[in-house]
Design a protein around this motif. Structure first.
Motif, PDB file in Angstrom:
ATOM      1  N   ALA A 181     110.839  34.885  30.245  1.00 35.05           N
ATOM      2  CA  ALA A 181     109.968  34.782  29.070  1.00 35.05           C
ATOM      3  C   ALA A 181     108.740  35.671  29.175  1.00 35.05           C
ATOM      4  O   ALA A 181     107.964  35.764  28.232  1.00 35.05           O
ATOM      5  N   ASN A 182     108.536  36.285  30.321  1.00 35.85           N
ATOM      6  CA  ASN A 182     107.389  37.194  30.426  1.00 35.85           C
ATOM      7  C   ASN A 182     107.702  38.338  31.391  1.00 35.85           C
ATOM      8  O   ASN A 182     108.742  38.328  32.070  1.00 35.85           O
ATOM      9  N   ALA A 183     106.795  39.274  31.478  1.00 37.77           N
ATOM     10  CA  ALA A 183     107.053  40.487  32.252  1.00 37.77           C
ATOM     11  C   ALA A 183     107.162  40.195  33.741  1.00 37.77           C
ATOM     12  O   ALA A 183     108.026  40.749  34.430  1.00 37.77           O
ATOM     13  N   GLY A 184     106.313  39.302  34.224  1.00 37.05           N
ATOM     14  CA  GLY A 184     106.341  38.966  35.643  1.00 37.05           C
ATOM     15  C   GLY A 184     107.702  38.443  36.055  1.00 37.05           C
ATOM     16  O   GLY A 184     108.324  38.938  37.006  1.00 37.05           O
ATOM     17  N   ASN A 185     108.179  37.439  35.294  1.00 36.81           N
ATOM     18  CA  ASN A 185     109.495  36.873  35.575  1.00 36.81           C
ATOM     19  C   ASN A 185     110.583  37.928  35.445  1.00 36.81           C
ATOM     20  O   ASN A 185     111.537  37.950  36.229  1.00 36.81           O
ATOM     21  N   ALA A 186     110.425  38.770  34.430  1.00 36.45           N
ATOM     22  CA  ALA A 186     111.452  39.768  34.165  1.00 36.45           C
ATOM     23  C   ALA A 186     111.642  40.670  35.371  1.00 36.45           C
ATOM     24  O   ALA A 186     112.776  40.937  35.803  1.00 36.45           O
ATOM     25  N   LEU A 203     102.289  41.672  29.848  1.00 33.61           N
ATOM     26  CA  LEU A 203     102.261  43.089  30.211  1.00 33.61           C
ATOM     27  C   LEU A 203     102.995  43.874  29.125  1.00 33.61           C
ATOM     28  O   LEU A 203     103.952  43.383  28.532  1.00 33.61           O
ATOM     29  N   ASP A 204     102.529  45.081  28.891  1.00 36.28           N
ATOM     30  CA  ASP A 204     103.189  45.924  27.900  1.00 36.28           C
ATOM     31  C   ASP A 204     104.616  46.237  28.351  1.00 36.28           C
ATOM     32  O   ASP A 204     104.848  46.524  29.524  1.00 36.28           O
ATOM     33  N   GLY A 205     105.560  46.155  27.402  1.00 29.69           N
ATOM     34  CA  GLY A 205     106.963  46.389  27.723  1.00 29.69           C
ATOM     35  C   GLY A 205     107.197  47.739  28.391  1.00 29.69           C
ATOM     36  O   GLY A 205     108.036  47.868  29.288  1.00 29.69           O
ATOM     37  N   VAL A 206     106.450  48.761  27.954  1.00 30.38           N
ATOM     38  CA  VAL A 206     106.620  50.108  28.519  1.00 30.38           C
ATOM     39  C   VAL A 206     106.309  50.096  30.021  1.00 30.38           C
ATOM     40  O   VAL A 206     106.973  50.757  30.821  1.00 30.38           O
ATOM     41  N   LYS A 207     105.338  49.273  30.415  1.00 29.79           N
ATOM     42  CA  LYS A 207     104.982  49.167  31.836  1.00 29.79           C
ATOM     43  C   LYS A 207     106.149  48.555  32.623  1.00 29.79           C
ATOM     44  O   LYS A 207     106.438  48.949  33.756  1.00 29.79           O
ATOM     45  N   ILE A 229     109.659  55.321  20.623  1.00 33.36           N
ATOM     46  CA  ILE A 229     109.675  56.644  21.245  1.00 33.36           C
ATOM     47  C   ILE A 229     109.017  56.583  22.618  1.00 33.36           C
ATOM     48  O   ILE A 229     109.519  57.138  23.600  1.00 33.36           O
ATOM     49  N   GLU A 230     107.917  55.837  22.680  1.00 35.17           N
ATOM     50  CA  GLU A 230     107.214  55.712  23.950  1.00 35.17           C
ATOM     51  C   GLU A 230     108.114  55.050  24.993  1.00 35.17           C
ATOM     52  O   GLU A 230     108.209  55.491  26.135  1.00 35.17           O
ATOM     53  N   ALA A 231     108.817  53.990  24.557  1.00 37.27           N
ATOM     54  CA  ALA A 231     109.711  53.278  25.476  1.00 37.27           C
ATOM     55  C   ALA A 231     110.862  54.180  25.916  1.00 37.27           C
ATOM     56  O   ALA A 231     111.220  54.207  27.100  1.00 37.27           O
ATOM     57  N   LEU A 232     111.434  54.963  24.962  1.00 30.72           N
ATOM     58  CA  LEU A 232     112.554  55.851  25.303  1.00 30.72           C
ATOM     59  C   LEU A 232     112.090  56.927  26.278  1.00 30.72           C
ATOM     60  O   LEU A 232     112.774  57.244  27.247  1.00 30.72           O
TER      61      LEU A 232
END
Lengths: 233, 656
Positions: free
Chosen positions: A34-39, A60-64, A90-93
């Motif tokens: 459910a969050n970036a840390g866990n991910a 946390l921002d997904g791009v990070k 685009i940033e994510a890609l």
């Protein structure tokens, strides 16, 4: 390849639930965060085959997250974006994501993206690491000889078209942004080059696609970029 | 040159008269203090007389430094032309609503035809109502007292030739008259005529005076008895000599003044002509660049000097344009000039050569401004030869006119933008109103249906359940389309400048819309006729995709399933045309003008109010307007409707 393991990173429970149900119904194994840390933790400990990553996470921002995963793994990442604005996709890609989905998306769309990615995974497992020949259905590229053929007939490509084709083939399955392609082909990404890119892609597609209404190899992602997909045949 | 503006009566205006006198600085300082004490504005006036052209370079330099001083002390500079200095000052004071005049007490050197009264006395006589502050100003000379030698060698040579030719001719005629036995008076008339000619055609009074002496001597020598001696018998002749000499002096004085007046009024007329022509051209110029080119054209015609213009967006200076004259070989050194340009830009004042700020530069800079808004900086090449006072004055007028024109252009542009913004704002506000009202219906249906499934799924039979699933799906689908239109509308609201305009292949945009509709199109016989050539447009891709999407969506809504839907693209007169057609029931003529209105839904036979919210086509029209395109509707033969939109075509030169 047996049932692929998919990591769902999504902070909104109904959407997470929806994706879980859809994946279960189609025989995929899944874990969720459910969050970036866990991910990042789940990604390191379970080493999933595919990550479905929501870009709007609370911590946390997904791009990070993409950058962190990319520092040690090439596992395919499909980002899910709620914004209709293209810039975050685009940033994510450009950060290393392979594909994207825009909310609201249908289950069909989700499954289609997963199939494309899995086909690519299977293919790359079969391919040798230092392959000199690329085969995608009727399309065959001989990197060493520097030529491409369709259904056994040689394609007459201009140098730029050939460079575009090989760039897309080497990244088959991944959405490449306009910026990335122009950087790779021309070395710069001026607006003029993006316009040129459209011309070359159009001429390349004319030589490559037997039925123009349903692109088989080359997908256009308006406002974002292009992608070569694996064909079933 | 510049006319007096409207002044606030509470704000006292202090006028100080400029001159080239050394003690003028003292007067200016005093005037600044007085203006300060009154909390009034200081105006520095220079009256340019015809004689000014003859003053020495030193005097001109002093005048310039006095002007700079006045400007530094916050004065507004103005220059008027005229011969009668006190009259000009009085007139200016009257027209400009001046309440107080600061003037130096000068020892006027009266000429033969000037009154012996001092300048101050005469000024008081002209304008008795003003307050005068007279600053003692001893031992100074007034510039018109000193006249420099004018004319170069070529001029002198030309004058000599005229002089000798006239003298010879007159003498010949005199000899002829004498032989014919005419009286001496006739011969004297001939010499007087010669005097007139010489006064008018030579540039210096000395020739007239020499003529007077020479002609008298020649007359004495050749025509008075005893002839060929300078001795005259007749008692009247000495009187003749004196009268002749006096006449020569008066005529030459008048002739010279006439010439000066003529040349000055010619100059003034030329300057006025330039200002009028500038106004005329500015009236035609609409854009900023046109105004700058008028400015450059007029100033180079007027000054015959190289120019440089730095446009500005109000915040920073942009790259300069150069307008060099053909004979200017000195290259422009931007690094050397930079500080002066910046200063003129930031401080809104003159800077550069011949001023006190960065005088080491080659150019003199003026800022193009109206109050606090600066539209650019214009530089005039000085290269060691300073502009004279009248050139500066007309330069200031042209610069002022152009600044006003730039402000008008800017205002017009802002107005246009605000109109567009207002239109988008109106669309957005209407959309929000529509949304808050109409989104409730599908949401109610989704909520209610889901609720039914949660609470009483078991009691529902299969058919009912499937119907509920389908309803939820359809309503959600409708909401999705609505939300996409809303997002597009909100992007439009950010203004034309914020659209993400790129060069797009039209086929790609249509393809994206078709892909987006996906399986929904399968219920129809859909055909897409692609053109052979590649057609490009400059557009915001998402918005044009939305237009195609809305048109297809409309066709699918109003034509029954199984109908045929076409998309055609073609190139026509520099435009790309895209049409979406169907062979459904079509649109009655009386409804056609209304369908692009917001919330118009047409007489929907199903009575399903949320089939069309009447948003889609209105949005399409706004989107095309923002892209300089258009959209229209027509009947399709034999049945159906045809929506078509056009966008300017974009040429793309692909480079390898």
């Amino acid at each position: 390849m047996n049932k692929p393991l998919i990591l769902i990173v999504e902070d909104d429970p109904p959407i997470r639930n929806l994706i879980s149900v859809a994946l279960e119904a189609h025989d995929y194994r899944h874990i969720s965060a459910a969050n970036a840390g866990n991910a990042i933790m789940e990604a390191t400990s379970h080493n999933p085959d595919i990550v479905l990553l929501d870009l709007g996470l609370p911590d946390l921002d997904g791009v990070k997250v993409i950058q962190k995963i990319r520092s040690w793994s090439n596992m395919p990442i499909i980002v899910i974006s709620a914004r209709s604005d293209d810039s975050d996709k685009i940033e994510a890609l450009d950060a290393g994501a392979d594909d994207y989905l825009t909310k609201p998306f249908s289950v069909d769309e989700l499954l289609a993206r997963l199939r494309v990615t899995i086909r690519r995974l299977n293919q790359s497992q079969m391919d040798n690491a230092d392959q000199t020949v690329f085969v995608n259905g009727p399309l065959r590229i001989d990197y060493a000889a520097g030529c491409a053929s369709l259904n056994g007939e040689e394609l007459h490509l201009t140098p730029i078209e050939y460079r575009l084709l090989t760039l897309l083939a080497r990244n088959c399955g991944k959405v490449l942004t306009h910026n990335y392609i122009t950087q790779q082909v021309w070395g710069t990404s001026w607006e003029n080059n993006v316009a040129s890119l459209r011309v070359f892609m159009a001429t390349l597609r004319k030589k490559l696609e037997p039925v123009p209404d349903s692109p088989a190899f080359l997908q256009t992602h308006v406002g974002i970029g292009y992608r070569m997909v694996r064909t079933d045949s | 040159m510049s006319g007096p503006g409207q002044r606030n009566r509470n704000n006292r205006q202090v006028l100080v008269c400029l001159s080239s006198s050394t003690s003028n600085a003292k007067v200016i300082h005093a005037a600044a203090k007085i203006a300060d004490a009154f909390q009034g504005t200081l105006i520095a006036l220079f009256v340019e007389t015809p004689a000014y052209a003859l003053v020495s370079d030193d005097d001109k330099k002093r005048l310039r430094s006095n002007m700079n001083l006045a400007e530094k002390l916050g004065a507004r500079l103005d220059i008027v032309n005229g011969e009668d200095v006190p009259y000009q000052i009085a007139e200016y004071a009257r027209l400009s609503d001046i309440s107080c005049v600061v003037i130096g007490q000068t020892n006027t050197v009266g000429g033969l035809f000037r009154k012996k009264k001092s300048l101050t006395d005469r000024l008081v006589a002209y304008a008795p109502d003003l307050d005068y502050f007279i600053i003692p100003d001893y031992g100074t000379k007034v510039f018109f007292a000193k006249k420099a030698q004018s004319g170069n060698n070529r001029d002198i040579l030309r004058n000599c030739v005229i002089f000798l030719a006239a003298l010879g001719l007159c003498t010949l005629v005199g000899l002829l008259f004498s032989n014919l036995g005419f009286t001496d008076a006739n011969i004297i008339m001939v010499y007087l005529l010669g005097l007139l000619v010489v006064s008018i055609f030579t540039t210096h009074r000395a020739f007239s005076l020499v003529w007077a002496v020479t002609s008298v001597l020649l007359f004495d020598l050749l025509f008075t008895t005893p002839r060929f001696t300078f001795y005259a018998y007749g008692t009247g002749y000495p009187v003749t000599f004196v009268v002749m000499f006096a006449a020569a002096f008066i005529i030459s004085t008048l002739a010279i003044r006439l010439k000066q007046n003529a040349s000055q009024s010619a100059k003034a007329a030329q300057r006025m002509g330039v200002v009028l022509e500038t106004d005329r051209q500015l009236a035609k110029a609409k854009t900023r660049d046109e105004i700058f080119s008028v400015l450059a054209g007029q100033l180079s015609q007027l000054l015959k000097r190289s120019l440089v213009i730095y446009p500005s967006d109000g915040e920073t200076l942009q790259n300069p344009s150069f307008y060099p004259t053909a004979d200017d070989t000195v290259p422009y050194r931007a690094d050397k000039e930079q500080e002066a340009v910046e200063w003129a830009f930031r401080q809104h004042k003159r800077a550069g050569a011949t001023t006190e700020t960065y005088p080491q530069t080659d150019y003199l800079y003026y800022s193009l401004r109206v109050q606090e808004r600066v539209y650019g900086v214009v530089g005039v090449a000085v290269h060691g030869s300073p502009l004279d006072a009248s050139e500066q004055s007309v330069l200031a007028s042209v610069v002022g006119e152009c600044s006003l024109a730039l402000e008008n252009a800017q205002n017009a542009k802002e107005k246009e933008e605000s109109i567009l913004l207002a239109e988008n704002e109106r669309l957005r506000a209407n959309l929000l109103r529509a949304v808050s009202h109409d989104l409730r219906t599908p949401l109610t249906s989704i909520l209610g249906n889901a609720d039914n499934l949660i609470t009483s799924s078991d009691t529902l039979d299969n058919t009912t359940r499937n119907q509920i699933y389908q309803d939820i799906y359809d309503d959600a689908q409708w909401l999705k389309g609505m939300v996409e239109n809303l997002l597009s509308a909100s992007r439009m609201n950010e203004g034309k400048l914020n659209l993400n305009i790129t060069t797009e292949l039209v086929d790609d945009l249509i393809g994206e819309a078709v892909r987006h509709l996906g399986k929904r199109l399968d219920a129809f016989d859909f055909r897409w006729n692609r053109p052979d050539q590649l057609l490009f447009v400059k557009a915001d891709a998402r918005l044009i995709v939305q237009v195609v999407l809305n048109l297809l969506d409309n066709a699918m809504k109003y034509a029954p399933p199984g109908s045929r839907i076409w998309i055609n693209t073609c190139r026509e007169n520099g435009e790309v045309h895209v049409s979406v057609e169907d062979n459904g029931p079509g649109i009655p003529d009386d409804q056609k003008p209304l369908i692009f209105d917001l919330f118009y839904t047409g007489g929907n036979p199903t009575g399903d109010s949320r089939r069309g919210l009447g948003v889609g086509l209105a949005l399409c029209q706004s989107i095309l307007k923002a892209h300089d395109g258009r959209i229209w509707v027509s009947d399709r033969d034999p049945q159906g409707v045809r929506f078509e939109f056009a966008l300017p075509e974009e040429e793309v030169n692909a480079h390898e």
